[in-house]
Design a protein around this motif. Structure first.
Motif, short mmCIF file in Angstrom:
data_model
loop_
_atom_site.label_atom_id
_atom_site.label_comp_id
_atom_site.label_asym_id
_atom_site.label_seq_id
_atom_site.Cartn_x
_atom_site.Cartn_y
_atom_site.Cartn_z
N ASP A 80 0.84 -1.20 0.00
CA ASP A 80 0.00 0.00 0.00
C ASP A 80 0.87 1.25 0.00
O ASP A 80 0.58 2.22 -0.73
N ASP A 81 1.93 1.24 0.81
CA ASP A 81 2.86 2.39 0.84
C ASP A 81 3.53 2.57 -0.52
O ASP A 81 3.69 3.70 -0.99
N LEU A 82 3.93 1.49 -1.14
CA LEU A 82 4.57 1.54 -2.45
C LEU A 82 3.61 2.13 -3.49
O LEU A 82 4.00 2.97 -4.29
N GLU A 83 2.38 1.69 -3.47
CA GLU A 83 1.36 2.18 -4.40
C GLU A 83 1.10 3.67 -4.17
O GLU A 83 0.90 4.42 -5.13
N ALA A 84 1.11 4.11 -2.92
CA ALA A 84 0.86 5.51 -2.61
C ALA A 84 1.99 6.41 -3.12
O ALA A 84 1.76 7.54 -3.53
N GLU A 85 3.21 5.87 -3.12
CA GLU A 85 4.38 6.60 -3.61
C GLU A 85 4.39 6.70 -5.13
O GLU A 85 4.88 7.66 -5.70
N GLY A 86 3.86 5.65 -5.78
CA GLY A 86 3.96 5.51 -7.22
C GLY A 86 3.09 6.43 -7.97
O GLY A 86 3.23 6.88 -9.02
#
Length: 86
Positions: A80-86
């Motif tokens: 989820d954190d990765l997706e939010a950064e992307g």
């Protein structure tokens, strides 16, 4: 082995896993695959143990049908954190 078959193996053998498997980039050999796997089973585990869980879910296919597997593993929160950064 087809990427969809690898996805099914991972998802059916690893707790609440979501897997996306493709042919590895720049590889012409269909036995070279890349997988992104998200599972709560990875919570608190070092990367090596996360990867071992994926290998275990594939069983003998890792030595017979899959020549190489590039792995990216995440807990749901990490993904989820990765997706939010992307």
């Amino acid at each position: 082995m087809k990427p969809t078959a690898v996805e099914e193996l991972i998802e059916s053998n690893l707790e609440d896993a979501q897997a996306t498997v493709t042919h590895a980039r720049d590889e012409h050999d269909e036995d070279h695959l890349a997988a992104t796997v998200v599972s709560p089973a990875f919570e608190g585990l070092p990367l090596v143990q996360q990867h071992q869980k994926v290998y275990d879910s594939l069983g003998e296919h890792m030595t017979t049908d899959i020549h190489a597997l590039e792995l990216s593993t995440y807990t749901p929160a990490e993904y989820d954190d990765l997706e939010a950064e992307g």
